[in-house]
Design an enzyme around this catalytic site. Sequence first.
Site, PDB file in Angstrom:
ATOM      1  N   GLU A  43     -10.705  41.223  54.237  1.00  0.00           N
ATOM      2  CA  GLU A  43      -9.417  41.153  53.541  1.00  0.00           C
ATOM      3  C   GLU A  43      -9.614  40.760  52.077  1.00  0.00           C
ATOM      4  O   GLU A  43     -10.383  39.845  51.760  1.00  0.00           O
ATOM      5  CB  GLU A  43      -8.529  40.121  54.246  1.00  0.00           C
ATOM      6  CG  GLU A  43      -7.177  39.878  53.612  1.00  0.00           C
ATOM      7  CD  GLU A  43      -6.394  38.786  54.329  1.00  0.00           C
ATOM      8  OE1 GLU A  43      -5.179  38.691  54.092  1.00  0.00           O
ATOM      9  OE2 GLU A  43      -6.990  38.034  55.129  1.00  0.00           O
ATOM     10  N   LYS A 113      -0.237  44.736  54.514  1.00  0.00           N
ATOM     11  CA  LYS A 113      -0.199  43.678  55.529  1.00  0.00           C
ATOM     12  C   LYS A 113       1.246  43.366  55.918  1.00  0.00           C
ATOM     13  O   LYS A 113       2.112  43.194  55.054  1.00  0.00           O
ATOM     14  CB  LYS A 113      -0.885  42.427  54.988  1.00  0.00           C
ATOM     15  CG  LYS A 113      -1.064  41.284  55.970  1.00  0.00           C
ATOM     16  CD  LYS A 113      -1.884  40.162  55.315  1.00  0.00           C
ATOM     17  CE  LYS A 113      -2.161  39.012  56.259  1.00  0.00           C
ATOM     18  NZ  LYS A 113      -2.997  37.965  55.615  1.00  0.00           N
ATOM     19  N   TYR A 119       1.442  28.734  56.403  1.00  0.00           N
ATOM     20  CA  TYR A 119       1.266  27.444  57.068  1.00  0.00           C
ATOM     21  C   TYR A 119      -0.145  26.955  56.768  1.00  0.00           C
ATOM     22  O   TYR A 119      -0.981  27.683  56.258  1.00  0.00           O
ATOM     23  CB  TYR A 119       1.490  27.571  58.576  1.00  0.00           C
ATOM     24  CG  TYR A 119       0.654  28.658  59.220  1.00  0.00           C
ATOM     25  CD1 TYR A 119      -0.641  28.398  59.666  1.00  0.00           C
ATOM     26  CD2 TYR A 119       1.142  29.957  59.368  1.00  0.00           C
ATOM     27  CE1 TYR A 119      -1.413  29.397  60.241  1.00  0.00           C
ATOM     28  CE2 TYR A 119       0.378  30.958  59.933  1.00  0.00           C
ATOM     29  CZ  TYR A 119      -0.906  30.667  60.370  1.00  0.00           C
ATOM     30  OH  TYR A 119      -1.667  31.659  60.929  1.00  0.00           O
ATOM     31  N   CYS A 149      -5.831  40.719  59.060  1.00  0.00           N
ATOM     32  CA  CYS A 149      -5.879  39.296  59.418  1.00  0.00           C
ATOM     33  C   CYS A 149      -4.695  38.833  60.275  1.00  0.00           C
ATOM     34  O   CYS A 149      -4.675  39.046  61.473  1.00  0.00           O
ATOM     35  CB  CYS A 149      -6.009  38.441  58.160  1.00  0.00           C
ATOM     36  SG  CYS A 149      -6.818  36.840  58.466  1.00  0.00           S
ATOM     37  N   LYS A 181     -12.968  27.607  65.446  1.00  0.00           N
ATOM     38  CA  LYS A 181     -12.178  28.795  65.091  1.00  0.00           C
ATOM     39  C   LYS A 181     -12.859  30.077  65.585  1.00  0.00           C
ATOM     40  O   LYS A 181     -12.191  31.042  65.958  1.00  0.00           O
ATOM     41  CB  LYS A 181     -12.002  28.845  63.578  1.00  0.00           C
ATOM     42  CG  LYS A 181     -11.032  29.911  63.075  1.00  0.00           C
ATOM     43  CD  LYS A 181      -9.600  29.557  63.384  1.00  0.00           C
ATOM     44  CE  LYS A 181      -8.603  30.492  62.735  1.00  0.00           C
ATOM     45  NZ  LYS A 181      -8.510  30.313  61.263  1.00  0.00           N
ATOM     46  N   LEU A 287     -27.397   7.601  45.945  1.00  0.00           N
ATOM     47  CA  LEU A 287     -28.003   7.314  47.253  1.00  0.00           C
ATOM     48  C   LEU A 287     -27.949   5.815  47.507  1.00  0.00           C
ATOM     49  O   LEU A 287     -28.438   5.021  46.691  1.00  0.00           O
ATOM     50  CB  LEU A 287     -29.451   7.812  47.256  1.00  0.00           C
ATOM     51  CG  LEU A 287     -30.107   8.132  48.588  1.00  0.00           C
ATOM     52  CD1 LEU A 287     -29.305   9.163  49.367  1.00  0.00           C
ATOM     53  CD2 LEU A 287     -31.534   8.622  48.379  1.00  0.00           C
ATOM     54  N   SER A 288     -27.347   5.435  48.632  1.00  0.00           N
ATOM     55  CA  SER A 288     -27.105   4.014  48.890  1.00  0.00           C
ATOM     56  C   SER A 288     -28.046   3.403  49.911  1.00  0.00           C
ATOM     57  O   SER A 288     -28.110   2.184  50.038  1.00  0.00           O
ATOM     58  CB  SER A 288     -25.668   3.820  49.376  1.00  0.00           C
ATOM     59  OG  SER A 288     -25.511   4.397  50.670  1.00  0.00           O
ATOM     60  N   SER A 293     -24.442   8.999  52.429  1.00  0.00           N
ATOM     61  CA  SER A 293     -25.168   9.611  51.310  1.00  0.00           C
ATOM     62  C   SER A 293     -26.425  10.307  51.796  1.00  0.00           C
ATOM     63  O   SER A 293     -26.866  11.303  51.206  1.00  0.00           O
ATOM     64  CB  SER A 293     -25.500   8.563  50.249  1.00  0.00           C
ATOM     65  OG  SER A 293     -26.344   7.542  50.750  1.00  0.00           O
ATOM     66  N   ASN A 369     -15.064  -3.744  43.870  1.00  0.00           N
ATOM     67  CA  ASN A 369     -14.733  -2.470  43.245  1.00  0.00           C
ATOM     68  C   ASN A 369     -15.406  -2.305  41.884  1.00  0.00           C
ATOM     69  O   ASN A 369     -15.708  -1.177  41.471  1.00  0.00           O
ATOM     70  CB  ASN A 369     -13.217  -2.338  43.088  1.00  0.00           C
ATOM     71  CG  ASN A 369     -12.518  -2.158  44.430  1.00  0.00           C
ATOM     72  OD1 ASN A 369     -13.123  -1.712  45.395  1.00  0.00           O
ATOM     73  ND2 ASN A 369     -11.249  -2.510  44.488  1.00  0.00           N
ATOM     74  N   GLU A 398     -13.116   7.026  55.996  1.00  0.00           N
ATOM     75  CA  GLU A 398     -12.876   6.164  54.843  1.00  0.00           C
ATOM     76  C   GLU A 398     -11.697   6.663  54.012  1.00  0.00           C
ATOM     77  O   GLU A 398     -10.851   5.873  53.573  1.00  0.00           O
ATOM     78  CB  GLU A 398     -14.127   6.120  53.965  1.00  0.00           C
ATOM     79  CG  GLU A 398     -15.337   5.485  54.633  1.00  0.00           C
ATOM     80  CD  GLU A 398     -16.613   5.711  53.845  1.00  0.00           C
ATOM     81  OE1 GLU A 398     -17.615   5.049  54.177  1.00  0.00           O
ATOM     82  OE2 GLU A 398     -16.619   6.546  52.916  1.00  0.00           O
TER      83      GLU A 398
END
Length: 537
Positions: A43, A113, A119, A149, A181, A287-288, A293, A369, A398
């Site tokens: 498509e 189409k 949605y 589709c 899917k 990188l922690s 990460s 922070n 998170e």
Amino acid sequence: MSPKVAIAQINSTVGDLPGNRERIAQFARQAAVRGADIVLTPELSLTGYPPEDLLLQHSFHSATQLELDRLKNELAELDNVHVLVGHHCIRDGLCYNACSVLANGSIVGTYFKQELPNYTVFDEKRYFTPGKEPLVFNVKGTRFGIAICEDIWFSEPAERTREAGADVLLVMNSSPYHMGKMHQRPVIVRQNVIHHGMSAIYANLVGGQDELIFDGCSFAMNHAGKVCIQLKQCEEDMEIVSFENGDPVNGRMEEYPSVEREVYRALVLGVRDYVNKNGFPGVIIGLSGGVDSALVLAIAVDALGPEKVRAVMMPSPYTSDISRIDAAEMAARLNVSYDEIPISDCFSSFLQTLAPQFADLAEDSTEENLQARIRGTLLMALSNKFGSIVLTTGNKSEMAVGYCTLYGDMAGGFAVIKDIYKTLVYRLCRYRNALSDVIPERMLTRAPTAELKPNQFDQDTLPPYEVLDAIVKMFMEENRSVNEIVRNGYSHIVVERIVRLMRINEYKRRQAPIGIRITPRGFGRDWRCPITSKFRD
């Protein structure tokens, strides 16, 4: 002699009209060499999907028509090969999502189409007018009809096509990926082919487009509903479908991957296409020493190669030695550029500067922070200087409850695992290590911690991730109320707290970078909750 249909599962780029034209022509020529009479592309294969507000620009209309004409002329050399091309079309001032059949230097016909999705991530009624008429054409005695589709998810377009005499339904698709899917699509197509007595060829787009992934997984299905041919997931692919007595002949069947492999490959494709299609020279990752990460680093290397990936460890006074050791070890295993930039001096300078304002006030999340924002500033400085894009490492768990720092760990250009729950993060890490051992085991077994204060662990303030993820999923993806979630066996206090956190942190999510959509509902195109709202259920 029976006709042959090529399923051309190509990776189009939105707005790259000359590039997409060349891609379609390349696949068509390859298909013709292999004896194809029909080439079915996805498509809007010429424009890329979704073109969104490009469809409101007159210059885009004229440029698309120009490239369609060029393609028609280029493909004239392919004698009697019918190439189905997806594009938008303006008729009488109205815009249609269209498929044109090109053959022998002319347009045999154009289909519009009929069913326009509006949605989740779809917004087609903003741009397109629905068509009403079927299009059927004859090749070597077999009559082929067209669907685009969403048409295949309803009975009426297939019914009209069957009534017009079609034996085979050619379905061009740009069906976005989410988990599972690929199993859902054949079920829907099967309902139509069995009911209307037609076989079907289903060609799906492949590639990443901003937050959307198109996973391919094209297939051919006989009139009894059996999948006869299955193409690859998350790769360009092509297969020639032969027919016998009007049905596709059994052919190559790519295996459906496990959930972990399916998701991991989608993430790799999303990173590769976002970085490459937007012209970034590489990526930078903070990188922690933690699992999030680590997963992002592995995905980035698999997507781009180690030469395009730079990892930066930025230890603070609260960073443990094992985090530094594990981060360096993983960078070495993946052979990526690795730097360590301590932030202790920066942190002290900030605290000293703010000391008069913070006098007699206890330390709290403000100081935590600050560390995250210092790291974000350093990463963005490196990005500005070298041109590489920062990949953020926050996960869906998170993001849902706001356990992320605005202008800190949220700073960056692309959120790779934004739609990946923490529990799935661990599963994906285990999957990746099963391929080759790149993530140090300790990252997967130690308790999750942000290391922004002494002896800090995620579960000090959050329920176990198995509980958190289940609550978020029910509230967000399934639209369950608080009471409905509680009836599934969860504490009323915990559920109310999690739902409250989800609501009050919407302002953060609006300012987060886009990220790859993996679940049926991600924090992106299909999550549209007001920031200012007094509703409580």
